[in-house]
Design an enzyme around this catalytic site. Structure first.
Site, mmCIF file in Angstrom:
data_model
loop_
_atom_site.group_PDB
_atom_site.id
_atom_site.type_symbol
_atom_site.label_atom_id
_atom_site.label_comp_id
_atom_site.label_asym_id
_atom_site.label_seq_id
_atom_site.Cartn_x
_atom_site.Cartn_y
_atom_site.Cartn_z
ATOM 1 N N ASN A 22 -6.585 -26.596 26.551
ATOM 2 C CA ASN A 22 -7.841 -26.460 27.308
ATOM 3 C C ASN A 22 -8.344 -27.847 27.695
ATOM 4 O O ASN A 22 -7.689 -28.850 27.428
ATOM 5 C CB ASN A 22 -8.878 -25.688 26.483
ATOM 6 C CG ASN A 22 -9.171 -26.395 25.177
ATOM 7 O OD1 ASN A 22 -9.666 -27.521 25.158
ATOM 8 N ND2 ASN A 22 -8.837 -25.760 24.057
ATOM 9 N N ASP A 41 -8.157 -19.584 20.853
ATOM 10 C CA ASP A 41 -8.420 -18.289 20.223
ATOM 11 C C ASP A 41 -7.138 -17.481 20.085
ATOM 12 O O ASP A 41 -7.038 -16.602 19.235
ATOM 13 C CB ASP A 41 -9.421 -17.485 21.065
ATOM 14 C CG ASP A 41 -10.816 -18.075 20.962
ATOM 15 O OD1 ASP A 41 -11.191 -18.487 19.855
ATOM 16 O OD2 ASP A 41 -11.510 -18.130 21.999
ATOM 17 N N LYS A 101 14.085 -23.503 25.632
ATOM 18 C CA LYS A 101 13.268 -23.491 26.848
ATOM 19 C C LYS A 101 13.357 -22.117 27.526
ATOM 20 O O LYS A 101 14.467 -21.591 27.709
ATOM 21 C CB LYS A 101 13.760 -24.578 27.805
ATOM 22 C CG LYS A 101 12.923 -24.689 29.047
ATOM 23 C CD LYS A 101 13.446 -25.744 29.993
ATOM 24 C CE LYS A 101 12.736 -25.630 31.320
ATOM 25 N NZ LYS A 101 13.417 -26.345 32.386
ATOM 26 N N ASP A 152 -10.012 -17.884 12.675
ATOM 27 C CA ASP A 152 -11.273 -18.530 13.042
ATOM 28 C C ASP A 152 -11.644 -19.542 11.954
ATOM 29 O O ASP A 152 -12.058 -19.160 10.849
ATOM 30 C CB ASP A 152 -12.365 -17.471 13.221
ATOM 31 C CG ASP A 152 -13.583 -18.064 13.890
ATOM 32 O OD1 ASP A 152 -14.034 -19.148 13.466
ATOM 33 O OD2 ASP A 152 -14.082 -17.457 14.854
ATOM 34 N N ILE A 153 -11.483 -20.806 12.280
ATOM 35 C CA ILE A 153 -11.699 -21.879 11.286
ATOM 36 C C ILE A 153 -13.170 -21.922 10.860
ATOM 37 O O ILE A 153 -13.498 -22.001 9.673
ATOM 38 C CB ILE A 153 -11.294 -23.248 11.880
ATOM 39 C CG1 ILE A 153 -9.846 -23.195 12.377
ATOM 40 C CG2 ILE A 153 -11.497 -24.361 10.872
ATOM 41 C CD1 ILE A 153 -9.422 -24.377 13.234
ATOM 42 N N PHE A 200 -20.141 -24.768 17.411
ATOM 43 C CA PHE A 200 -20.451 -24.992 18.814
ATOM 44 C C PHE A 200 -20.197 -23.685 19.549
ATOM 45 O O PHE A 200 -19.409 -22.859 19.084
ATOM 46 C CB PHE A 200 -19.562 -26.094 19.404
ATOM 47 C CG PHE A 200 -20.200 -27.450 19.369
ATOM 48 C CD1 PHE A 200 -20.323 -28.135 18.171
ATOM 49 C CD2 PHE A 200 -20.687 -28.039 20.532
ATOM 50 C CE1 PHE A 200 -20.927 -29.380 18.126
ATOM 51 C CE2 PHE A 200 -21.293 -29.283 20.504
ATOM 52 C CZ PHE A 200 -21.414 -29.949 19.304
ATOM 53 N N LYS A 240 -22.933 -15.695 17.774
ATOM 54 C CA LYS A 240 -21.957 -16.426 16.934
ATOM 55 C C LYS A 240 -22.631 -16.964 15.667
ATOM 56 O O LYS A 240 -22.049 -16.953 14.587
ATOM 57 C CB LYS A 240 -21.325 -17.584 17.726
ATOM 58 C CG LYS A 240 -20.286 -17.093 18.740
ATOM 59 C CD LYS A 240 -19.731 -18.198 19.641
ATOM 60 C CE LYS A 240 -18.830 -17.590 20.697
ATOM 61 N NZ LYS A 240 -18.339 -18.509 21.708
ATOM 62 N N LYS A 272 -20.981 -15.255 12.454
ATOM 63 C CA LYS A 272 -20.151 -16.128 11.615
ATOM 64 C C LYS A 272 -20.933 -16.705 10.436
ATOM 65 O O LYS A 272 -20.431 -17.535 9.694
ATOM 66 C CB LYS A 272 -19.562 -17.277 12.462
ATOM 67 C CG LYS A 272 -18.674 -16.798 13.618
ATOM 68 C CD LYS A 272 -17.885 -17.947 14.246
ATOM 69 C CE LYS A 272 -17.202 -17.499 15.519
ATOM 70 N NZ LYS A 272 -16.223 -18.464 16.026
HETATM 71 O O1 PMT Z 1 -14.280 -32.440 23.943
HETATM 72 P P1 PMT Z 1 -15.201 -32.655 25.135
HETATM 73 O O2 PMT Z 1 -14.437 -32.840 26.425
HETATM 74 O O3 PMT Z 1 -16.214 -33.749 24.885
HETATM 75 O O4 PMT Z 1 -16.028 -31.301 25.349
HETATM 76 C C1 PMT Z 1 -16.929 -30.876 24.375
HETATM 77 C C2 PMT Z 1 -16.842 -29.369 24.118
HETATM 78 C C3 PMT Z 1 -17.309 -28.605 25.341
HETATM 79 C C4 PMT Z 1 -15.386 -28.986 23.772
HETATM 80 C C5 PMT Z 1 -17.752 -29.080 22.852
HETATM 81 O O5 PMT Z 1 -19.057 -29.456 23.148
HETATM 82 C C6 PMT Z 1 -17.699 -27.622 22.470
HETATM 83 O O6 PMT Z 1 -18.398 -26.766 22.996
HETATM 84 N N1 PMT Z 1 -16.816 -27.284 21.489
HETATM 85 C C7 PMT Z 1 -16.517 -25.898 21.068
HETATM 86 C C8 PMT Z 1 -15.609 -25.276 22.089
HETATM 87 C C9 PMT Z 1 -15.250 -23.848 21.712
HETATM 88 O O7 PMT Z 1 -14.117 -23.596 21.348
HETATM 89 O O8 PMT Z 1 -16.220 -22.980 21.762
HETATM 90 P P2 PMT Z 1 -16.116 -21.412 21.406
HETATM 91 O O9 PMT Z 1 -17.426 -20.837 21.831
HETATM 92 O O10 PMT Z 1 -14.856 -20.854 22.003
HETATM 93 O O11 PMT Z 1 -15.954 -21.407 19.838
HETATM 94 C C10 PMT Z 1 -17.070 -21.258 18.972
HETATM 95 C C11 PMT Z 1 -16.889 -22.062 17.718
HETATM 96 O O12 PMT Z 1 -15.801 -21.530 16.953
HETATM 97 C C12 PMT Z 1 -16.584 -23.547 17.925
HETATM 98 O O13 PMT Z 1 -17.300 -24.287 16.969
HETATM 99 C C13 PMT Z 1 -15.077 -23.637 17.643
HETATM 100 O O14 PMT Z 1 -14.728 -24.913 17.096
HETATM 101 C C14 PMT Z 1 -14.899 -22.536 16.614
HETATM 102 N N2 PMT Z 1 -13.562 -21.922 16.569
HETATM 103 C C15 PMT Z 1 -13.070 -21.216 17.626
HETATM 104 C C16 PMT Z 1 -11.849 -20.598 17.535
HETATM 105 C C17 PMT Z 1 -11.100 -20.710 16.330
HETATM 106 N N3 PMT Z 1 -9.915 -20.154 16.191
HETATM 107 N N4 PMT Z 1 -11.613 -21.407 15.302
HETATM 108 C C18 PMT Z 1 -12.811 -22.003 15.402
HETATM 109 O O15 PMT Z 1 -13.273 -22.657 14.454
#
Ligand code: PMT
Length: 387
Positions: free
Chosen positions: A197, A266, A275, A292-293, A309, A323, A327
């Site tokens: 991403n 995700d 390949k 989901d960490i 985030f 969320k 969570k």
């Molecule tokens: O890195 P930059 O270019 O500076 O951009 C910053 C950012 C936009 C990446 C950052 O500010 C941000 O929003 N990070 C979280 C991105 C994200 O994956 O968001 P989400 O809404 O999909 O996930 C929600 C939360 O679950 C996040 O804290 C993520 O770290 C966590 N997560 C998601 C999936 C997973 N399998 N495990 C997780 O822990």
């Protein structure tokens, strides 16, 4: 200062250090004086500028030994590849290198050079030798360079250097252990392709730096990014979501605060060992849900103060609060992504922060500034909920 185009940034560094109450004396190599006039630094520092080892008048006023004894901290910014080579081999053929040898105080360098020069094995060996001698490196940072190249080699921004140097001995997170995740993950499809991403890691790295600036002991689990972690941060590099899960979970139980700024995949494909060959018609990709960490950290007993985030393209507030509750987080920082400014890869961002009993909007700002504001909120909530 040694010679380099980044010398102009040192004027701002001197200004910022003075603003914080520091008494600053500037030593310039002859090459540095070719880029910016000593008079600029005399005016900004309020002290005469030292340029020559063999200047009898200057030596009488404050010679190199006296200068070395006077300083409580030596910062060389910019530090060129040539200067790092000299310092790492103990050469002392000008005032700056002699001062370094004579100094007993903590020494910091802010390297600045072309990305290819920084990447050369000999420069890396010189930097490694200096680190093993206790010299602390601030940067370099990645980005566009004066020569037009893009890569690691830019001098760290004066604000970052200043924050690093003057990190408070008793900040609001003094002694607190903070674990941060940053950057994207890469999910391999086969040995040559992967799904990822747009995350650059800038937000997570700025958060790690701000936490360290507040006195925290910081560990940073990072996906693949073009950024360098500051020396005082323990960096754990990972690539996939599964590796990030393992790294975070093996660190999380000893931590006081976890901040999940990484954009974790995700879904992940099952990677082919060979390949994948082109074929007629459509090709279907089966994706499996990753762990989901964030939710796993929040479910630990005892759990660190857990901050998530939320990156959304619609219904930001609604999804973020969902969320937070689902969570069982202590706080969530929500940001818009896919807009013209802020979010992925931008130097700026804006955040809507929610916690179970309140919320706060942090307006669009440089990610370093924003990280400081977010950490301020986290420190406040952390201390009030975990006294
Ligand atoms: O890195 P930059 O270019 O500076 O951009 C910053 C950012 C936009 C990446 C950052 O500010 C941000 O929003 N990070 C979280 C991105 C994200 O994956 O968001 P989400 O809404 O999909 O996930 C929600 C939360 O679950 C996040 O804290 C993520 O770290 C966590 N997560 C998601 C999936 C997973 N399998 N495990 C997780 O822990």
């Amino acid at each position: 200062m040694s010679g380099g185009i980044a010398a102009y940034k040192s004027a701002e560094l001197v200004r910022l250090l003075r603003k914080q109450g520091a008494d600053v004396r500037v030593v310039m190599t002859p090459a540095a004086t070719e880029f910016v006039r000593p008079l600029t630094f005399q005016a900004l520092s309020g002290n005469p500028v030292h340029t020559s080892l063999l200047d009898a008048d200057a030596e009488n006023a404050m010679g190199h030994i006296a200068l070395a004894r006077w300083a409580q901290l030596l910062i060389i910014a910019p530090a060129s590849a040539d200067l790092l080579a000299k310092l790492s081999h103990g050469l002392a053929d000008d005032l700056l290198t002699t001062l370094y040898l004579a100094a007993n105080c903590p020494v910091y360098v802010a390297p600045a050079m072309n990305q290819a020069m920084w990447g050369k094995p000999v420069t890396q060996e010189n930097a490694g030798r200096l680190k093993s001698h206790g010299v602390q490196f601030i940067g370099p940072q990645a980005g566009e360079q004066a020569c037009g190249d893009i890569g690691l080699g830019r001098m760290a921004e004066p604000e970052d250097i200043c924050r690093y140097l003057l990190a408070p001995a008793s900040g609001p997170l003094q002694g607190v252990k903070v674990l941060v995740s940053a950057g994207p993950t890469r999910e391999p499809l086969d040995p040559v392709r992967y799904i990822t991403n747009r995350s650059s890691g800038k937000m997570g790295y700025a958060i790690a730096l701000a936490a360290a600036g507040m006195g925290a002991q910081v560990a940073l689990v990072s996906g693949p990014v073009q950024l360098e972690a500051p020396a005082q941060i323990r960096l754990i590099k990972v690539e996939t979501a599964a590796q990030m899960y393992t790294a975070v979970m093996s660190e999380a139980s000893g931590q006081d605060i976890y901040i999940g700024a990484a954009a974790v995949a995700d879904y992940s494909p099952e990677a082919a060992t060979e390949k994948i060959k082109k074929q007629d018609g459509q090709s279907l990709l089966v994706l499996y849900k990753t762990q989901d960490i964030l939710a796993a950290v929040a479910a630990l007993t005892p759990a660190p103060f857990t901050v998530g985030f939320a990156a959304e393209t619609d219904n930001l507030e609604q999804y973020a609060i969902g969320k937070l509750q689902h969570k069982k987080l202590d706080m969530i920082a929500a940001n818009w992504v896919g807009q013209e400014t802020g979010g992925f890869d931008s130097d700026q961002n804006a955040l809507q922060v929610f916690w179970p009993t309140g919320q706060k909007t942090l307006a669009m700002a440089d990610k370093h500034l924003l990280a400081g504001q977010l950490l301020g909120l986290i420190a406040e909530r952390f201390h009030s909920t975990r006294p």
